[in-house]
Design a protein around this motif. Sequence first.
Motif, mmCIF file in Angstrom:
data_model
loop_
_atom_site.group_PDB
_atom_site.id
_atom_site.type_symbol
_atom_site.label_atom_id
_atom_site.label_comp_id
_atom_site.label_asym_id
_atom_site.label_seq_id
_atom_site.Cartn_x
_atom_site.Cartn_y
_atom_site.Cartn_z
ATOM 1 N N ARG A 257 30.094 32.061 30.605
ATOM 2 C CA ARG A 257 31.300 32.629 31.327
ATOM 3 C C ARG A 257 31.281 32.717 32.905
ATOM 4 N NH1 ARG A 257 35.319 36.670 27.970
ATOM 5 N NH2 ARG A 257 36.385 36.031 29.689
ATOM 6 N N GLY A 258 32.284 32.371 33.556
ATOM 7 C CA GLY A 258 32.232 32.503 35.091
ATOM 8 C C GLY A 258 31.711 33.897 35.561
ATOM 9 N N ASP A 259 32.273 35.029 34.983
ATOM 10 C CA ASP A 259 31.962 36.245 35.284
ATOM 11 C C ASP A 259 30.354 36.583 35.319
ATOM 12 O OD1 ASP A 259 34.303 37.023 36.313
ATOM 13 O OD2 ASP A 259 35.132 38.009 34.362
ATOM 14 N N MET A 260 29.778 36.310 33.949
ATOM 15 C CA MET A 260 28.448 36.081 33.758
ATOM 16 C C MET A 260 27.488 35.210 34.862
ATOM 17 S SD MET A 260 28.713 36.330 29.779
ATOM 18 C CE MET A 260 29.792 38.004 29.156
ATOM 19 N N ILE A 261 28.034 34.308 35.125
ATOM 20 C CA ILE A 261 27.329 33.430 35.981
ATOM 21 C C ILE A 261 27.249 33.963 37.280
ATOM 22 C CG2 ILE A 261 27.400 31.140 37.372
ATOM 23 C CD1 ILE A 261 28.422 29.784 35.111
ATOM 24 N N ALA A 262 28.231 34.710 37.820
ATOM 25 C CA ALA A 262 28.391 35.150 39.027
ATOM 26 C C ALA A 262 27.210 36.340 39.065
ATOM 27 C CB ALA A 262 29.950 35.733 39.361
ATOM 28 N N ARG A 263 27.229 37.212 37.960
ATOM 29 C CA ARG A 263 26.330 38.387 38.208
ATOM 30 C C ARG A 263 24.687 37.847 37.651
ATOM 31 N NH1 ARG A 263 28.045 43.194 40.098
ATOM 32 N NH2 ARG A 263 30.547 43.185 39.925
ATOM 33 N N GLY A 264 24.727 36.873 37.095
ATOM 34 C CA GLY A 264 23.336 36.356 36.433
ATOM 35 C C GLY A 264 22.918 37.300 35.541
ATOM 36 N N TRP A 265 21.686 37.067 35.015
ATOM 37 C CA TRP A 265 20.884 37.889 34.160
ATOM 38 C C TRP A 265 21.654 38.367 32.822
ATOM 39 C CZ3 TRP A 265 15.741 38.676 35.498
ATOM 40 C CH2 TRP A 265 15.659 38.293 36.578
ATOM 41 N N SER A 266 22.319 37.267 32.429
ATOM 42 C CA SER A 266 23.448 37.558 31.207
ATOM 43 C C SER A 266 22.949 36.631 29.842
ATOM 44 C CB SER A 266 24.768 37.827 31.650
ATOM 45 O OG SER A 266 25.076 38.674 32.754
ATOM 46 N N PRO A 267 22.072 36.836 29.446
ATOM 47 C CA PRO A 267 21.720 35.874 28.166
ATOM 48 C C PRO A 267 22.783 36.055 27.219
ATOM 49 C CG PRO A 267 20.149 37.590 28.235
ATOM 50 C CD PRO A 267 20.883 37.787 29.532
ATOM 51 N N SER A 268 23.372 34.990 26.564
ATOM 52 C CA SER A 268 24.033 34.829 25.705
ATOM 53 C C SER A 268 23.131 34.915 24.088
ATOM 54 C CB SER A 268 24.974 33.436 25.342
ATOM 55 O OG SER A 268 25.470 33.503 24.027
ATOM 56 N N VAL A 269 23.757 35.635 23.211
ATOM 57 C CA VAL A 269 23.035 35.869 21.839
ATOM 58 C C VAL A 269 22.703 34.379 21.419
ATOM 59 C CG1 VAL A 269 25.231 36.015 20.587
ATOM 60 C CG2 VAL A 269 23.087 37.089 19.617
ATOM 61 N N ARG A 270 23.782 33.437 21.571
ATOM 62 C CA ARG A 270 23.545 32.069 21.056
ATOM 63 C C ARG A 270 22.243 31.394 21.487
ATOM 64 N NH1 ARG A 270 26.848 33.561 17.579
ATOM 65 N NH2 ARG A 270 28.955 33.542 17.821
ATOM 66 N N LEU A 271 21.938 31.784 22.676
ATOM 67 C CA LEU A 271 20.718 31.367 23.569
ATOM 68 C C LEU A 271 19.603 31.753 22.658
ATOM 69 C CD1 LEU A 271 19.776 29.809 26.109
ATOM 70 C CD2 LEU A 271 19.821 32.113 27.280
ATOM 71 N N PHE A 272 19.579 32.811 22.239
ATOM 72 C CA PHE A 272 18.079 33.659 21.508
ATOM 73 C C PHE A 272 18.250 32.785 20.245
ATOM 74 C CE2 PHE A 272 18.416 37.101 24.703
ATOM 75 C CZ PHE A 272 17.550 36.769 25.407
ATOM 76 N N GLU A 273 19.665 32.830 19.521
ATOM 77 C CA GLU A 273 19.760 32.415 18.082
ATOM 78 C C GLU A 273 19.229 30.755 18.072
ATOM 79 O OE1 GLU A 273 23.110 35.448 16.776
ATOM 80 O OE2 GLU A 273 23.696 33.370 17.364
ATOM 81 N N ALA A 274 19.644 30.114 19.126
ATOM 82 C CA ALA A 274 19.413 28.543 19.059
ATOM 83 C C ALA A 274 17.789 28.152 19.192
ATOM 84 C CB ALA A 274 20.045 27.683 20.068
ATOM 85 N N ALA A 275 17.182 28.971 20.105
ATOM 86 C CA ALA A 275 15.927 29.114 20.664
ATOM 87 C C ALA A 275 14.984 29.477 19.028
ATOM 88 C CB ALA A 275 15.457 29.675 21.819
ATOM 89 N N ALA A 276 15.420 30.483 18.477
ATOM 90 C CA ALA A 276 14.843 31.003 17.258
ATOM 91 C C ALA A 276 14.708 29.872 16.227
ATOM 92 C CB ALA A 276 15.407 32.162 16.634
#
Length: 359
Positions: A257-276
């Motif tokens: 999401r745009g707000d999370m890109i602006a702040r950075g350092w905001s990994p989505s749970v989907r990122l870790f789930e897919a990697a697992a």
Amino acid sequence: MRLVVLGLSLSSSWGNGHATTFRALLKAFAARGHDILFLERDVPWYASQRDCTDPDYCELVFYADLDELRSRWGKAIAEADAVIVGSYVPQGVEVGRLVQELARGVTAFYDIDTPVTLAKLERGDFEYLSPAVIPGYDLYLSFTGGPTLDHLERQYGSPAARALFCSVDEDAYRPLEVASRWDLSYLGTYSPDRQPTLERLLLEPARRMPDRRFVVAGPQYPADIDWPANVERIEHCPPADHAAFYSASRFTLNVTRGDMIARGWSPSVRLFEAAACATPIISDIWEGLDQLFVPQSEIILADGTEAVVAALSGEDAGAMGRAAQARVLAQHTARHRAAELEAYLEHAATAAAREPQVA
């Protein structure tokens, strides 16, 4: 310890990432010997879409309103060693005030939406958190790390802002032996500010590669979206099917999401789930992502359509998927987060015990 959590939802994963985040974290926290009560506001939307009603790692209870919360569960809140209020809890400001009034143990706000929360606060939108209640929480547990933690302490007076990223239940998310169905998948609820990125990184590649197979899984997408013929739509993929979904994907897409890109350092749970699940990930780009995964060896960072087309046209990326899996299993499982949470709560309790008592 006795922990009470007031969260958006544990019972329903429909249209939110909170449920899977809480399930993984609290299951691992209970495995460390702690006792957990989860209090969930009984709302029609989630009541009609529940996929977890009797968890074996905590007591799940529904309450109708603030009056019932106080009268029926006020004693449990008061006597708990720690009480956590989550983001997007209905009437979250009032719930936070109630918790701060009653709780004798550590109080914490767990923000699974920190950049969105801060954007709302800056607009004067106090839907579930207000500047007035932030200093009353002993801990601000943030989905977002990096400079945002200092901002929460300096700008909003949080006594202690700490990163508590989402995580993955390694027992539920792992590679499965299933047939390959899609060259590129995306799992996520519709969001207007994510849609342009989805357009660039999935829909346009699908138009350019009509012989490849794509899928978008998630609810609330408008009926007027022009889906290419080779993009399959799945209205809802429940958590029990996530591992199979990722395992059937040659690559999967992470969109932020745009707000999370602006702040950075905001990994989505989907990122870790897919990697697992050892599924190679193509992601949009934001500050801090390269500190979580090594670009080009553990994740592909895509700045536009051409980068996605190149990745899909390239060689097998199985080694990249396995490298990302190793990273997650070493640093980002629910067991790691539960240990972090325990340490934060214990430190806050110790700090509170050291404060001089006012006569």
